[in-house]
Design an enzyme around this catalytic site. Sequence first.
Site, PDB file in Angstrom:
ATOM      1  N   LYS A  24      61.900  21.604  66.906  1.00 61.76           N
ATOM      2  CA  LYS A  24      61.282  21.274  68.197  1.00 61.76           C
ATOM      3  C   LYS A  24      60.242  20.199  68.020  1.00 61.76           C
ATOM      4  CE  LYS A  24      57.029  23.193  67.525  1.00 61.76           C
ATOM      5  NZ  LYS A  24      55.806  22.501  67.333  1.00 61.76           N
ATOM      6  N   ASP A  60      55.660  30.673  67.909  1.00 61.29           N
ATOM      7  CA  ASP A  60      56.627  29.667  68.382  1.00 61.29           C
ATOM      8  C   ASP A  60      58.038  30.262  68.523  1.00 61.29           C
ATOM      9  OD1 ASP A  60      55.056  27.476  68.791  1.00 61.29           O
ATOM     10  OD2 ASP A  60      55.467  26.541  66.854  1.00 61.29           O
TER      11      ASP A  60
HETATM   12  P1  ATP Z   1      55.082  25.203  63.549  1.00 64.17           P
HETATM   13  O1  ATP Z   1      55.542  23.935  64.163  1.00 64.17           O
HETATM   14  O2  ATP Z   1      55.627  26.435  64.253  1.00 64.17           O
HETATM   15  O3  ATP Z   1      53.630  25.282  63.244  1.00 64.17           O
HETATM   16  P2  ATP Z   1      55.808  24.319  60.929  1.00 64.17           P
HETATM   17  O4  ATP Z   1      56.953  23.381  61.135  1.00 64.17           O
HETATM   18  O5  ATP Z   1      54.464  23.712  60.784  1.00 64.17           O
HETATM   19  O6  ATP Z   1      55.817  25.333  62.123  1.00 64.17           O
HETATM   20  P3  ATP Z   1      57.378  25.881  59.091  1.00 64.17           P
HETATM   21  O7  ATP Z   1      58.188  24.853  58.386  1.00 64.17           O
HETATM   22  O8  ATP Z   1      58.046  26.664  60.146  1.00 64.17           O
HETATM   23  O9  ATP Z   1      56.042  25.208  59.672  1.00 64.17           O
HETATM   24  O10 ATP Z   1      56.807  26.844  57.945  1.00 64.17           O
HETATM   25  C1  ATP Z   1      55.557  27.414  57.951  1.00 64.17           C
HETATM   26  C2  ATP Z   1      55.397  28.380  56.767  1.00 64.17           C
HETATM   27  O11 ATP Z   1      56.310  29.462  56.909  1.00 64.17           O
HETATM   28  C3  ATP Z   1      55.687  27.751  55.419  1.00 64.17           C
HETATM   29  O12 ATP Z   1      54.520  27.904  54.637  1.00 64.17           O
HETATM   30  C4  ATP Z   1      56.824  28.536  54.812  1.00 64.17           C
HETATM   31  O13 ATP Z   1      56.593  28.878  53.486  1.00 64.17           O
HETATM   32  C5  ATP Z   1      56.924  29.797  55.676  1.00 64.17           C
HETATM   33  N1  ATP Z   1      58.336  30.151  55.980  1.00 64.17           N
HETATM   34  C6  ATP Z   1      58.851  31.381  56.027  1.00 64.17           C
HETATM   35  N2  ATP Z   1      60.142  31.361  56.371  1.00 64.17           N
HETATM   36  C7  ATP Z   1      60.480  30.072  56.560  1.00 64.17           C
HETATM   37  C8  ATP Z   1      61.681  29.414  56.927  1.00 64.17           C
HETATM   38  N3  ATP Z   1      62.809  30.085  57.177  1.00 64.17           N
HETATM   39  N4  ATP Z   1      61.649  28.081  57.044  1.00 64.17           N
HETATM   40  C9  ATP Z   1      60.507  27.407  56.825  1.00 64.17           C
HETATM   41  N5  ATP Z   1      59.351  27.965  56.467  1.00 64.17           N
HETATM   42  C10 ATP Z   1      59.324  29.294  56.326  1.00 64.17           C
END
Ligand code: ATP
Length: 299
Positions: free
Chosen positions: A14, A148
């Site tokens: 997203k 989210d």
């Molecule tokens: P948001 O936009 O919701 O803040 P993000 O893109 O910043 O999310 P993600 O990549 O979703 O962050 O990952 C956040 C944390 O979640 C990471 O530190 C990761 O280790 C943990 N995590 C657990 N499961 C997953 C997964 N399936 N994919 C990615 N990260 C994961």
Amino acid sequence: MGDSITLEKKAYAKLNLCLDVIGERDDGYHFVRMIMQNIDLHDTLYFTLYDEEKEVADVKELITFSTDSGRIPSDEKNLAFKAAKLMYETYGLKKPIDIKLEKKIPVEAGMAGGSSDAAAVFHAVNELFELNVPVEKLMELGVTIGSDIPFCILGKTALSEGIGEKLTPITPLDDCYILVAKPPLSLNTKYIYTNLNHDGDMDHPDVDGMVEAMKNHDIKGVTRRFANVLESVSVKEYREIEAIKATMVICHSLGALMTGSGPTVFGIFENEEHAKQAYASIEKQGIAENIYITRPVSN
Ligand code: ATP
């Protein structure tokens, strides 16, 4: 093992076209107003459900999980595993499931990759067991493991309020080219929110105006209102964010913005050639480790 059924699901990334923070809860969660848009960049999850029920001491024994990514947990800490466990506990499920995650969405990038994987698991378990759980209920379960996740369960385009659990579907962004570039750094969502100063006289984005512009298919009205209050924290610390935005603007993007808590930046282009030029320029400057040209998901 006996018979099994398989299912494949895409988990879309997203972008936040607008992100406002309007308050904070005692437990540290922030009240937000955000416009969320799914894009075609996605992870893929492969499910195998085995037909034989098993009596186990702990539901975790029924779930096996693996991923091709070395950057995320490959055990019960993974959000995909957590989502499966919650569904198994809530609905007393007993058949073993195997989940394989092929990761494409950059991690800790502000693109809700983990939340989207979890959302795909909620949908898949619901379908594989033919539970017919309504989407609203899946969203209620989802928010208990990540704010989210409700949006990712709903998908496409929505106005997100509360801590992310109050969602209103809105008109999707019109088709366009979206250049997504992630600088070579990871930002911790919690750190960014904690360092946001939202007590003073912060400029609040025109979220309602953007919803209206989307309804009117006025893409310039949308990009004119691009705003993310979290940029005030992230941009200060990392010059790459500003450099990528500037490059996109020079290459005729209609607008460029950081998504979520960053550090990923995206730009909207009407013209594919301009998007490709911006891609090449960002690559040449070495300011991004992942670059994609993608499109909005609208159906
Ligand atoms: P948001 O936009 O919701 O803040 P993000 O893109 O910043 O999310 P993600 O990549 O979703 O962050 O990952 C956040 C944390 O979640 C990471 O530190 C990761 O280790 C943990 N995590 C657990 N499961 C997953 C997964 N399936 N994919 C990615 N990260 C994961």
